[in-house]
Design a protein around this motif. Structure first.
Motif, mmCIF file in Angstrom:
data_model
loop_
_atom_site.group_PDB
_atom_site.id
_atom_site.type_symbol
_atom_site.label_atom_id
_atom_site.label_comp_id
_atom_site.label_asym_id
_atom_site.label_seq_id
_atom_site.Cartn_x
_atom_site.Cartn_y
_atom_site.Cartn_z
ATOM 1 N N UNK A 20 39.280 30.924 46.954
ATOM 2 C CA UNK A 20 40.605 31.520 47.745
ATOM 3 C C UNK A 20 40.818 32.921 47.773
ATOM 4 N N UNK A 21 40.265 33.497 46.508
ATOM 5 C CA UNK A 21 40.316 34.982 46.574
ATOM 6 C C UNK A 21 39.571 35.610 47.566
ATOM 7 N N UNK A 22 38.291 35.092 47.580
ATOM 8 C CA UNK A 22 37.615 35.713 48.479
ATOM 9 C C UNK A 22 38.228 35.722 50.217
ATOM 10 N N UNK A 63 43.125 42.009 42.170
ATOM 11 C CA UNK A 63 42.649 40.900 40.870
ATOM 12 C C UNK A 63 41.517 42.050 40.161
ATOM 13 N N UNK A 64 40.499 42.664 41.137
ATOM 14 C CA UNK A 64 39.600 43.787 40.577
ATOM 15 C C UNK A 64 40.275 44.747 39.876
ATOM 16 N N UNK A 96 37.338 36.575 36.833
ATOM 17 C CA UNK A 96 37.960 35.256 36.595
ATOM 18 C C UNK A 96 37.455 35.039 35.099
ATOM 19 N N UNK A 97 36.192 35.190 34.804
ATOM 20 C CA UNK A 97 35.581 34.594 33.571
ATOM 21 C C UNK A 97 36.152 35.464 32.445
ATOM 22 N N UNK A 98 36.209 36.669 32.720
ATOM 23 C CA UNK A 98 36.422 37.895 31.606
ATOM 24 C C UNK A 98 37.968 37.623 31.580
ATOM 25 N N UNK A 122 44.855 35.381 33.787
ATOM 26 C CA UNK A 122 44.827 35.022 35.194
ATOM 27 C C UNK A 122 46.183 34.584 35.580
ATOM 28 N N UNK A 123 46.870 33.594 34.765
ATOM 29 C CA UNK A 123 47.900 33.103 35.199
ATOM 30 C C UNK A 123 49.148 34.365 35.016
ATOM 31 N N UNK A 124 48.812 35.244 34.078
ATOM 32 C CA UNK A 124 50.072 36.363 34.031
ATOM 33 C C UNK A 124 49.715 37.070 35.345
ATOM 34 N N UNK A 125 48.494 37.611 35.636
ATOM 35 C CA UNK A 125 48.306 38.243 36.988
ATOM 36 C C UNK A 125 48.760 37.584 38.148
#
Length: 407
Positions: A226-228, A237-238, A259-261, A267-270
């Protein structure tokens, strides 16, 4: 002592946040006006001065607080700074020489004064040089009475009219035509107009991400894809993952790595931040802030409910509970287009079940409807003190997110 208060936003003509009115209650059981105005005001000042702190509750915006003649005489307004309070003189206070002297003194010390639920009497003319804001109850004041007030203050251009209990955009626009400059009510939390329109690719991508992050287990492959598909979202995101606040030792250069880090919570906050800034940038910031507050409140309260409730689902339900006002479209039409968990759609449309009860609860708190609030909490088996604590924490969190989006 817990800070039993709801805050209601006051907006200007451009729908920017001007201030908050703090609606105090002694406790959720002791519903105002079972206590008199003096006690309510004293407890408000005590709580704000020695416990929570007004600036934490109002995001450094001024707080309109009701004062009686007695509490003004006792110097309660002066326990707060001139920047953090607007001294709102209750409609029950009668104009007289003592009040006039106190008003002069407060203005000389730099305080801003407002008259609450104003009903025109010629004697108030003596106070106009010291009054900055006159609040008019939109529901209980006729057009003729409003025109009478405008005629009375015409020689005092420093006085601003504030329309209180404005519930629709029609009322808001009518108030503007009548010369009001400030507005209090929940008109901004309802759709400005109902219309059918297509969601943009970015909005669809956001909806998919909200759906994916509402699942108990993150599907990194699906989320990455989805991000891509959305270059702008990927860039943000980056940028967020490489933000100095995380103090990374090495740069994050791929979506999957970010996403992993970041992990599920961050992620939800972002995504909440992206929702706040991108879904409809033309809407009042306070509307987005209210959605963020509801999201965090639902997430926090869901942890204390006996019935099993996924906190991520609760968060998204709160976040989307104002989506119709944000997109200016009917809720049913929006939910048909969004790939959301069915339990979220059910909670928002049928208004039945635990998630719907959480939305009802936070709406009642927003309106300071404490008696009905107590009923809902009892049904959900919630502690009064914990609910108040969660509401205060949700407000602080949402204000923090708003600051991040503006920086």
């Amino acid at each position: 002592m817990y800070f039993y208060a709801a805050r209601q936003p006051i907006l200007d003509k451009e729908k920017n946040l001007f201030a908050y009115e703090l609606l105090f209650r002694d406790s959720i059981d002791n519903v105002f006006p079972d206590i008199d105005g003096d006690e309510a005001t004293s407890k408000m000042v005590e709580a704000s001065k020695f416990n929570l702190g007004i600036s934490e509750f109002t995001g450094n915006k001024p707080a309109f607080i009701n004062f009686t003649l007695e509490t003004i005489e006792q110097g309660y307004p002066e326990m707060l700074t001139t920047d953090e309070v607007v001294v709102e003189i209750l409609e029950t206070v009668k104009p007289g020489k003592k009040l006039l002297s106190l008003c002069k003194d407060l203005v000389e010390k730099g305080y801003t004064l407002a008259l609450d639920d104003y009903i025109h009497q010629p004697v108030w003319g003596h106070f106009y040089p010291y009054i900055k804001i006159i609040k008019v109850d939109w529901k209980d004041t006729s057009i003729e009475q409003i025109k009478e007030i405008k005629t009375a203050i015409v020689k005092h251009p420093h006085i601003q009219l504030l329309a209180e209990k404005v519930e629709t955009y029609e009322e808001y626009n009518q108030a503007i035509e009548l010369g009001f400059e400030l507005f209090q009510g929940f008109f901004f939390a309802k759709p400005e107009m109902v219309k059918t329109k297509s969601l943009s690719p970015s909005q669809i991508a956001m909806a998919e991400l909200l759906y994916e992050t509402s699942k108990p287990e993150l599907d990194l492959t699906s989320i990455t894809s989805v991000f891509e598909r959305d270059v702008s979202l990927s860039y943000k995101l980056l940028r967020y993952a490489n933000s100095p606040i995380f103090k990374r030792r090495s740069e994050i250069s791929t979506i999957k790595q970010a996403l992993v880090i970041l992990g599920s919570g961050e992620l939800k906050r972002f995504l909440g931040l992206m929702f706040a800034t991108n879904v409809n940038p033309d809407k009042p910031s306070e509307l987005i802030n209210a959605a963020m507050t509801r999201a965090k409140f639902c997430e926090l309260v869901a942890q204390d409910i006996k019935a099993p409730v996924d906190t991520s689902i609760a968060f998204l339900t709160g976040l989307l509970s104002l989506i119709d006002a944000i997109l200016d479209e009917s809720l049913e039409s929006i939910l048909e287009k969004l790939p959301l968990a069915q339990e979220i759609k059910d909670a928002l449309t049928t208004k039945k079940g635990v998630l719907a009860a959480l939305i009802t609860l936070v709406k009642l708190i927003e309106h300071a409807n404490w008696d009905k609030t107590a009923t809902v909490m009892e049904k959900l088996g919630l502690s009064k003190e914990k609910v108040v604590k969660d509401y205060n924490e949700a407000i602080a969190w949402a204000d923090e997110q708003s600051q991040l989006t503006q920086d």
